[in-house]
Design an enzyme around this catalytic site. Structure first.
Site, PDB file in Angstrom:
ATOM      1  N   HIS A 141      81.176   1.702 -35.940  1.00  0.00           N
ATOM      2  CA  HIS A 141      80.509   2.272 -34.756  1.00  0.00           C
ATOM      3  C   HIS A 141      81.109   1.186 -33.649  1.00  0.00           C
ATOM      4  O   HIS A 141      81.702   1.598 -32.610  1.00  0.00           O
ATOM      5  CB  HIS A 141      79.127   2.222 -34.755  1.00  0.00           C
ATOM      6  CG  HIS A 141      78.324   2.492 -33.573  1.00  0.00           C
ATOM      7  ND1 HIS A 141      77.028   2.903 -33.488  1.00  0.00           N
ATOM      8  CD2 HIS A 141      78.569   2.770 -32.332  1.00  0.00           C
ATOM      9  CE1 HIS A 141      76.569   3.070 -32.414  1.00  0.00           C
ATOM     10  NE2 HIS A 141      77.666   3.127 -31.700  1.00  0.00           N
ATOM     11  N   GLU A 158      82.793   2.387 -26.562  1.00  0.00           N
ATOM     12  CA  GLU A 158      82.553   0.941 -27.143  1.00  0.00           C
ATOM     13  C   GLU A 158      83.228  -0.257 -26.578  1.00  0.00           C
ATOM     14  O   GLU A 158      82.664  -1.251 -26.339  1.00  0.00           O
ATOM     15  CB  GLU A 158      83.072   1.278 -28.682  1.00  0.00           C
ATOM     16  CG  GLU A 158      82.067   1.918 -29.502  1.00  0.00           C
ATOM     17  CD  GLU A 158      80.703   1.478 -29.545  1.00  0.00           C
ATOM     18  OE1 GLU A 158      80.459   0.510 -29.632  1.00  0.00           O
ATOM     19  OE2 GLU A 158      79.749   2.459 -29.216  1.00  0.00           O
ATOM     20  N   HIS A 177      80.570  -2.550 -24.332  1.00  0.00           N
ATOM     21  CA  HIS A 177      80.304  -4.169 -25.271  1.00  0.00           C
ATOM     22  C   HIS A 177      81.413  -4.662 -25.010  1.00  0.00           C
ATOM     23  O   HIS A 177      81.274  -5.827 -24.984  1.00  0.00           O
ATOM     24  CB  HIS A 177      80.199  -3.547 -26.851  1.00  0.00           C
ATOM     25  CG  HIS A 177      79.145  -2.689 -27.118  1.00  0.00           C
ATOM     26  ND1 HIS A 177      77.540  -2.927 -26.768  1.00  0.00           N
ATOM     27  CD2 HIS A 177      78.913  -1.378 -27.469  1.00  0.00           C
ATOM     28  CE1 HIS A 177      76.891  -1.782 -27.001  1.00  0.00           C
ATOM     29  NE2 HIS A 177      77.585  -0.778 -27.294  1.00  0.00           N
TER      30      HIS A 177
END
Ligand SMILES: *[C@@H]1O[C@H](CO)[C@@H](O)[C@H](O)[C@H]1NC(C)=O
Length: 425
Positions: A87, A145, A149
């Site tokens: 993930h 992602e 992040h």
């Protein structure tokens, strides 16, 4: 708080990295021209400082609680049927809150080309198999992602890069690090080593899943469930140094995931299985003493076995205990197991008994029926496990007792699932 910690991953690059204790090939560690942060990895780990630290290029803050998150997506399935998928890597604040999308100017697109252009095509290749978007748009997922992040990681700020670094070098470092960390976290193998493999019907307690994962990881990760079935796992770390090449220090999950305590399903995926063995030949003898210091916890990872006995009995292992073994016809029985003759190598293994050669036909393992298949032997949790087409799960309709014997399915399709441990005779 986070008292127990275990040093698990030195990300300093080829020199100190373990050549391979993971089920994935790590040749890439040696090919990559990797970025160096110049940061020490011997200082205070993120989130454990007692006074303010000023150089946030070498000290991950405020997002110092790092989570390597993995999916187990079954509907639709993503990735190989015998591996969890990436993930991401998330920089939570030490209290679990988090920032997101911290620098829109670095929301890079075309991650695939960026990786290829900066010498990380091996990372890209791995991502294509193991970092999957549930809607099939992997590139968008990688961009998401990174921008959500990765851009919040203080140690990946562009100011922290060596001068002359190409545009996007910190994102390349992010993807390299996520992939390297993920390779040290073979969730599927850790569960399988405890006899826990996917099934449409079997249920598990959270305690049994957690115990299996703790045996592999050394500490407790957090498991999330969706409609009573495992769907995600989070492994927690503090970091010494930079995300580029720092040391990830594993910690216990500061809070539990969303799974209930009982009745948890671990559903099957429909993808193609990957062969989870590696050609682990370069770690023997000469280099092992100097490279093993930071890899203690990975010793339970499934790796290609280096040697196999020529005569062995084969025991069935369910939930960490032995339950009978294989008799000469290749069926599962509680009676005295047969002696098997093994020939070839761990990567290409043939088996036979007094009845004849062993093979898999129509999914059923049998000896003396005229079939001869090639198997592999892999090491996991101190056991030498038999694998067929990269899978260590075997299954039967029921657990044998007395003089009954059950056919052995060379997969996890029947109700009682187990691994087969090869024990030198
Ligand atoms: C740790 O360092 C960070 C970054 O300087 C700072 O924000 C935080 O307050 C520090 N923690 C403590 C307990 O001093």
């Amino acid at each position: 708080m986070f008292a127990t910690s275990l040093l698990v991953a030195s990300l300093i690059g080829a020199v100190s990295a373990s050549p391979s204790f993971s089920p994935w090939s790590s040749e890439d560690l040696f090919k990559r021209a990797s970025l160096s942060s110049g940061c020490s990895t011997s200082g205070t780990a993120s989130c454990t400082n007692t006074s303010s630290v000023s150089n946030l290029c070498c000290f991950q803050a405020p997002g110092g609680l790092l989570l390597q998150t993995q999916f187990w997506d079954t509907s639709p399935s993503t990735g190989p049927s015998n591996s969890w998928t990436v993930h991401g890597l998330w920089p939570d604040h030490c209290d679990g809150t988090f920032d997101s999308t911290c620098d829109a100017s670095r929301a890079y697109t075309d991650i695939a080309s960026l990786l290829t252009a900066q010498g990380a095509s091996d990372t890209l290749d791995f991502m294509k198999t193991y970092w999957k978007d549930i809607n099939g748009d992997d590139e968008s997922f990688w961009e998401h992602e990174w921008s959500k992040h990765g851009t919040c990681m203080s140690t990946l700020d562009v100011r922290c890069l060596p001068s002359g670094s190409p545009k996007g070098a910190e994102a390349v470092a992010f993807f390299n690090t996520v992939v390297k960390l993920f390779k040290e976290l073979p969730t599927y193998e850790w569960l399988a080593a405890a006899g826990i493999t996917p099934s449409s019907s079997t249920t598990h307690t959270l305690a049994s899943l957690t115990a299996a994962l703790k045996a592999g990881f050394g500490l407790t990760p957090a498991l999330d469930c969706d409609s009573g079935a495992v769907s995600q796992i989070s492994y927690y770390y503090h970091l010494k140094g930079s995300v580029i090449d720092g040391t990830f220090v594993a910690i216990n999950a500061p809070e539990a995931g969303s799974c209930p305590s009982t009745g948890i399903k671990y559903l099957t995926k429909t993808g193609t299985p990957v062969t989870t063995t590696t050609t682990k030949t370069s770690t023997t003898k000469t280099s092992s003493t100097s490279t093993k210091t930071t890899t203690t916890k990975t010793s339970t990872t499934t790796t290609a076995a280096t040697s196999v006995p020529t005569k062995a009995t084969i025991h069935a292992v369910q939930s960490d205990s032995q339950v009978g073994g294989l008799i000469s016809k290749g069926t599962w029985s509680s009676q005295t197991p047969a002696t098997f003759t093994l020939s070839g190598t761990a990567k290409s293994l043939k088996l036979s008994t007094s009845k004849g050669t062993c093979g898999v036909s129509d999914g059923i393992f049998a000896c003396g029926d005229g079939d001869s298949s090639t198997f592999t032997a892999v090491s996991a949790s101190g056991l030498l496990l038999l694998a067929y087409e990269g899978e260590t799960s075997f299954s039967s309709d029921d657990v044998p007792s007395g003089s009954t014997a059950y056919d052995v399915h060379a997969d996890d399709s029947a109700d009682e699932i187990y691994t087969l441990s090869i024990v030198s005779a």
